[in-house]
Write a protein that holds these residues in place. Structure first.
Motif, PDB file in Angstrom:
ATOM      1  N   ALA A 306      -6.254 -13.472  -4.251  1.00  0.00           N
ATOM      2  CA  ALA A 306      -5.158 -14.588  -4.410  1.00  0.00           C
ATOM      3  C   ALA A 306      -3.992 -14.331  -3.610  1.00  0.00           C
ATOM      4  O   ALA A 306      -2.874 -15.083  -3.758  1.00  0.00           O
ATOM      5  CB  ALA A 306      -4.528 -14.250  -6.002  1.00  0.00           C
ATOM      6  N   VAL A 307      -3.785 -13.329  -2.626  1.00  0.00           N
ATOM      7  CA  VAL A 307      -2.727 -13.189  -1.911  1.00  0.00           C
ATOM      8  C   VAL A 307      -3.167 -13.120  -0.512  1.00  0.00           C
ATOM      9  O   VAL A 307      -4.088 -12.223   0.011  1.00  0.00           O
ATOM     10  CB  VAL A 307      -2.005 -11.809  -2.132  1.00  0.00           C
ATOM     11  N   PRO A 308      -2.536 -13.903   0.260  1.00  0.00           N
ATOM     12  CA  PRO A 308      -3.233 -14.121   1.599  1.00  0.00           C
ATOM     13  C   PRO A 308      -2.622 -12.609   2.509  1.00  0.00           C
ATOM     14  O   PRO A 308      -1.690 -12.113   2.362  1.00  0.00           O
ATOM     15  CB  PRO A 308      -2.446 -15.142   2.506  1.00  0.00           C
ATOM     16  N   GLY A 309      -3.631 -12.255   3.299  1.00  0.00           N
ATOM     17  CA  GLY A 309      -3.409 -11.208   4.164  1.00  0.00           C
ATOM     18  C   GLY A 309      -2.937  -9.640   3.460  1.00  0.00           C
ATOM     19  O   GLY A 309      -2.529  -8.993   4.020  1.00  0.00           O
ATOM     20  N   PHE A 310      -3.547  -9.601   2.263  1.00  0.00           N
ATOM     21  CA  PHE A 310      -2.929  -8.388   1.109  1.00  0.00           C
ATOM     22  C   PHE A 310      -4.388  -7.469   1.059  1.00  0.00           C
ATOM     23  O   PHE A 310      -5.139  -8.222   0.286  1.00  0.00           O
ATOM     24  CB  PHE A 310      -2.260  -8.804   0.157  1.00  0.00           C
ATOM     25  N   PHE A 311      -4.207  -6.418   1.332  1.00  0.00           N
ATOM     26  CA  PHE A 311      -5.580  -5.561   0.936  1.00  0.00           C
ATOM     27  C   PHE A 311      -5.050  -4.333   0.244  1.00  0.00           C
ATOM     28  O   PHE A 311      -4.054  -3.843   0.542  1.00  0.00           O
ATOM     29  CB  PHE A 311      -6.384  -4.876   2.427  1.00  0.00           C
ATOM     30  N   TRP A 312      -6.107  -3.912  -0.737  1.00  0.00           N
ATOM     31  CA  TRP A 312      -5.782  -2.770  -1.606  1.00  0.00           C
ATOM     32  C   TRP A 312      -6.604  -1.555  -0.930  1.00  0.00           C
ATOM     33  O   TRP A 312      -7.763  -1.775  -0.574  1.00  0.00           O
ATOM     34  CB  TRP A 312      -6.238  -3.074  -2.946  1.00  0.00           C
ATOM     35  N   LEU A 313      -6.039  -0.403  -0.973  1.00  0.00           N
ATOM     36  CA  LEU A 313      -6.615   0.720  -0.671  1.00  0.00           C
ATOM     37  C   LEU A 313      -5.893   1.777  -1.582  1.00  0.00           C
ATOM     38  O   LEU A 313      -5.016   2.595  -1.167  1.00  0.00           O
ATOM     39  CB  LEU A 313      -6.537   1.136   0.891  1.00  0.00           C
TER      40      LEU A 313
END
Length: 358
Positions: A306-313
């Motif tokens: 749902a959030v552009p260009g945003f990744f979880w680690l």
């Protein structure tokens, strides 16, 4: 201050991702403390155990094993081994791939502090190895620097705005931007996610405490294995000429610079003494770190749908150090569109996908 990738969080997993991404484009690593690996990464038991964690964690561990080997042995120390011991009046445990059932006498021969008369048996995993977290830190930092990556410390992210296809990130004094941001903020990952408009994942930091104690006089610790009871209520291992002891606590905590509480250390000492029969005469140092989990105890690795260009680690639990090579490499591949590491399957990616947590 325009970059291709921004990684938020300079723990060992964030360092791993930044190092891998630096080969793909201009990379910035942001750390809120004065140096990387200040929190959980620097407070780990630091042992590489293939059987640790659930199936998803074990898959990441297997991929990391290949990465550790490819990087040479400087990141891995001696073959420590791990003994999972069963008391006569306790849980017997069960077979686990990679572990061999041995007698109480054989366990005591490997770890002289154990009393065979109190044990039913033990499970031995011989290929568990010490991890040199400092060597990992230095190796990733060298790679980041060699690829012209940038590390900014004392950068506490306060705001983020998506504009013109870029994330504009600020600490109130400095402003940086990139089209891709990796959230590797550990216990603060949900807090950071909220700044980018991401829905919270329910990441729960759990405190884990430890102490260093003096071993019995004349002990030769070098070849002793790590010991943990089947119930996972206590563990101990050689550490810098002393014994590291932990009650394996999992106390919910807010994100913070955690410290050990006296009661948790007292519990650790009591359980160690009960298991070994050895009196603890002196505690030389205590500490605690936060291990962050989501309910299924598998990490969050991948894009936020749902959030552009945003990744979880994030939500690496207590497995961040041993899975850092795999977690960082997978994140870098997903964020840059490059080839995934060997051994990464569609099933594993689905199990890591942050979209599974709603």
């Amino acid at each position: 201050m325009r970059f291709d990738f921004i990684v938020i969080g300079g723990g060992i997993v964030g360092l791993s991702a930044a190092a891998a991404l630096s080969a793909c484009g201009k990379t910035l690593l942001l750390e809120r403390e004065s140096q990387p690996c200040h929190h959980s990464s620097g407070r780990s038991a630091a042992i590489f155990v293939h059987s640790y964690g659930n199936e998803v964690v074990q898959a990441l561990t297997a991929i990391s094993a290949r990465a550790f080997t490819a990087a040479g042995q400087e990141m891995l120390g001696r073959r420590r081994g791990i003994l999972v011991v069963a008391r006569k009046d306790g849980d017997p445990g069960g077979p686990v791939p990679g572990r061999e059932r041995i007698s109480a006498e054989a366990a005591a021969a490997l770890m002289p502090l154990l009393r065979p008369e109190t044990l039913s048996h033990a499970w031995l995993e011989t290929d568990a190895r010490d991890i040199d977290v400092h060597a990992m830190h230095m190796a990733y930092a060298r790679t980041l620097k060699a690829n012209s990556g940038t590390l900014l410390t004392d950068f506490d992210v306060r705001s983020a705005e998506w504009q013109g296809g870029l994330w504009h990130v600020s600490n109130g004094a400095q402003n940086v931007s990139a089209p891709v941001v990796i959230n590797a903020a550990g216990a603060w990952a949900d807090t950071v996610g909220a700044l980018f408009g991401a829905a919270p994942k329910g990441i729960q930091p759990l405190r884990r405490s430890a102490a260093l104690i003096d071993p019995p006089a004349g002990s030769n610790l070098e070849d002793w294995p790590m010991v943990v009871d089947v119930e996972e209520s206590v563990y101990f291992k050689p550490e810098a000429g002393k014994l590291m002891v932990s009650p394996a606590d999992r106390t919910p905590s807010p994100p913070c610079d955690s410290w050990a509480e006296d009661m948790d250390i007292a519990v650790a000492i009591d359980r160690y003494q009960s298991l070994t029969g050895e009196e603890v005469r002196r505690v030389t140092h205590t500490w605690a770190g936060l291990r962050s989990f989501v309910p299924d105890e598998s990490p969050l690795i991948g894009a936020d749908a749902a959030v552009p260009g945003f990744f979880w680690l994030a939500a690496l639990g207590g497995y961040g150090v041993q899975t850092a090579p795999a977690a960082g490499a997978i994140t870098a591949a997903l964020a840059s569109g490059t080839a995934l590491p060997e051994g990464v399957t569609p099933e594993l990616l689905r199990a890591l996908d942050p979209a599974r947590i709603t």
